[in-house]
Design an enzyme around this catalytic site. Structure first.
Site, PDB file in Angstrom:
ATOM      1  CE  LYS A   1      42.568  40.698  33.533  1.00  0.00           C
ATOM      2  NZ  LYS A   1      42.632  42.011  33.663  1.00  0.00           N
TER       3      LYS A   1
ATOM      4  CB  SER B   1      39.016  42.743  34.994  1.00  0.00           C
ATOM      5  OG  SER B   1      40.217  43.155  34.373  1.00  0.00           O
TER       6      SER B   1
ATOM      7  CB  SER C   1      41.458  45.685  36.055  1.00  0.00           C
ATOM      8  OG  SER C   1      40.180  45.989  35.607  1.00  0.00           O
TER       9      SER C   1
END
Length: 543
Positions: free
Chosen positions: A128, A209, A233
């Site tokens: 990420k 997210s 997330s």
């Protein structure tokens, strides 16, 4: 962070839009709309030769000489070009590593010389874009304010990945600032990366997210990926992308070198297509980091091999607590969950109803208060030593204001501004909120586990993916199970449970602190008995 929790339960509840329906979406990303999409019921690409292959299967192919690490890397890079940049244009990968093939070549040479570092040797991994990598790639949390920032060294978990022999393929898109920017934000959108699309139905949300990591794994753009979670997330985008996601105990994995939200809730976690792959990836990431004091608590509890308990009969004789609100009502995911309960019983588990969500939902406002304080403190500390064009949260806010047309075209930065107004961590408001939320969450979970002699607590991870809505922002589909484990800091595993009208939903397994091996075993047994993982078909819309 699962911002919907705060919109529904916290001080921002009046701003939420709630629905239990699978409404039609149309295009949720007008700036990226493909003119052919509306007339195309399915946009499935040609067969991919590495489709759905696991870590062990990829290792077998390298061991036999059928593939090299370079060949695997090349295949995934071509897949990203065809699917992520072209074709359905998933926008899940924000940046590719220019050194990926060089890394793969060096690992192939090691293998040729008889050295294999472990199960991740030569395996392409995506991380990420809020995780530092001390290379040519940027770390930006998707924010235009951080464009140009290149970390001077690897995050602790990235160094662990490299040491394990993984090929760092690139970085994934995310909800900007890990979905902690606006009360009207859209999951999977960032100023730098645009809107990530759900690989099952392109105008549905990938959730946030860690949207890019979830979609990339689901669409077979990598072998495995890493996401981060504060509240939902990892598990929510995993559920929406039909994959396995594990939020570990806070303290099991280091957070140093990761752009923070919360010192009490943040953690990285594996996102994979199988439970075994999640267990393999987790074992490679553990370790005590002097730069993250909480990892000292994992001493004697962390493992380097989480696959030892993975057996088909791991559910036999286990007592499982079931969140009672998830077996009531008319939500479309409830019948799927009830079938899962019957399967658990058929595998020898005893099911007991418990009430977790209601008592913990009462502390949503306290959680939000804690996150505001910790976000300001953490981001200021991160930026102060980072090689970034902005040095404080106030600088970020000012940048966004100055560059509003590009930085804030759809939603603003109310949460950033709310955090900036908070004081330091010595504040009485912060201390009281922290004590209230953590003690309540742990007490509720611990009492439920102890009183009912439970091995785990389960629920529906989240409802089927809502529509992408850049104008109004996210809305709740009525189900979330991320907050109890998130606030308590306990491990939370989600495994594919089935689909609702072609949209995946996951089943959650929550355990006590540092019980990753045990809940992975339960999830594995369920996965092997159910086999609900189904690759996406890239439908343009639900209609």
């Amino acid at each position: 962070m699962n911002r919907r929790i705060f919109l529904r339960n916290g001080s921002l509840a009046g701003l939420a839009l709630s629905t239990l329906s699978l409404s039609a979406c149309g295009s949720g990303a007008p700036e990226q709309k493909d003119a052919a999409a509306a007339d195309t019921p399915s946009r499935k690409p040609e067969k991919f030769e590495l489709d759905e292959l696991t870590i062990n299967e990829l290792q077998d192919k390298m061991r036999s000489g059928a593939y090299t690490a370079r060949a695997l890397t090349e295949h995934y890079l071509k897949r990203i070009e065809a699917i992520d940049k072209g074709g359905p244009q998933l926008h899940s990968v924000i940046e590719l590593n220019p050194d990926a093939l060089t890394i793969a070549d060096s690992l192939d040479q090691e293998r040729k010389n008889g050295k294999v570092r472990g199960p991740l040797h030569g395996i392409p991994v995506l991380i990420k874009d809020n995780i530092d990598s001390g290379d040519k790639m940027m770390t930006t949390a998707g924010a235009l304010a951080l464009v140009g920032h290149k970390a001077t060294k690897d995050a602790f978990i990235v160094k662990k990945l490299r040491d394990a022999g993984a090929v760092l393929l690139g970085k994934t898109n995310l909800s900007e600032w890990a979905n902690f920017r606006s009360t009207h934000s859209t999951s999977g959108w960032s100023g730098r990366g645009g809107q990530t699309k759900n690989a099952y139905v392109l105008d549905r949300t990938p959730s946030g997210s860690s949207a890019g990591s979830g979609v990339a794994v689901s669409a077979n753009l990598c072998a495995v990926a890493i996401g981060t979670e504060t509240d939902g997330s990892v598990v929510s985008p995993s559920s929406s992308s039909g994959i396995v996601g594990l939020k570990p105990t806070v303290g099991l994995l280091s957070r140093s070198g990761i752009i923070p939200i919360s010192a009490t809730q943040d953690t990285a976690g594996p996102m994979t297509r199988t439970v075994r792959d999640a267990a393999i990836l987790l074992g490679a990431l553990t370790g005590v980091d002097p730069e993250d004091a909480i990892t000292k608590e994992s001493t004697g509890k962390a493992q380097t091999d989480y696959t030892k308990l993975l057996t088909n009969n791991a559910l036999q004789g286990k007592r499982i607590g079931v969140e009672k609100s998830h077996v009531q009502g008319n939500h479309q995911a409830i019948p799927v969950f009830k079938k899962a309960l019957e399967l658990l019983k058929s595998q020898g588990a005893t099911v007991v109803e418990v009430d977790i969500v209601k008592p913990i939902s009462a502390i949503g406002e306290a959680e939000f208060t804690v996150l505001l304080y910790e976000f300001k403190d953490g981001v200021n500390k991160y930026l102060a030593t980072a090689n970034a064009p902005v040095k404080t949260l106030a600088d970020v806010i000012a940048f966004n204001q100055k560059n509003e047309p590009k930085a804030m075209p759809y939603f603003k930065q109310e949460i950033l501004e709310m955090a900036e107004k908070k004081g330091d961590l010595k504040s009485k408001e912060y201390q009281q909120a922290l004590q209230k939320e953590v003690s309540t969450a742990r007490r509720v979970l611990d009492n439920a586990m102890k009183d009912n002699k439970l091995d785990a607590i389960i629920g529906i991870t989240s409802g089927p993916a809502a529509c992408i809505d850049l104008i109004n922002g996210d809305y709740s589909t009525g189900l979330d199970f991320s907050t109890p484990a998130a606030i308590a800091g306990y491990p939370h595993l989600t495994v594919p449970m089935g689909q609702v009208y072609g949209l995946p939903v996951g089943i959650s397994f929550v355990g006590r602190a540092y019980q990753e091996a045990e809940i992975l075993a339960l999830g594995y047994a369920y996965e092997q008995a159910s086999k609900h993982r189904t690759a996406p078909t890239f439908r343009a819309t639900f209609i």
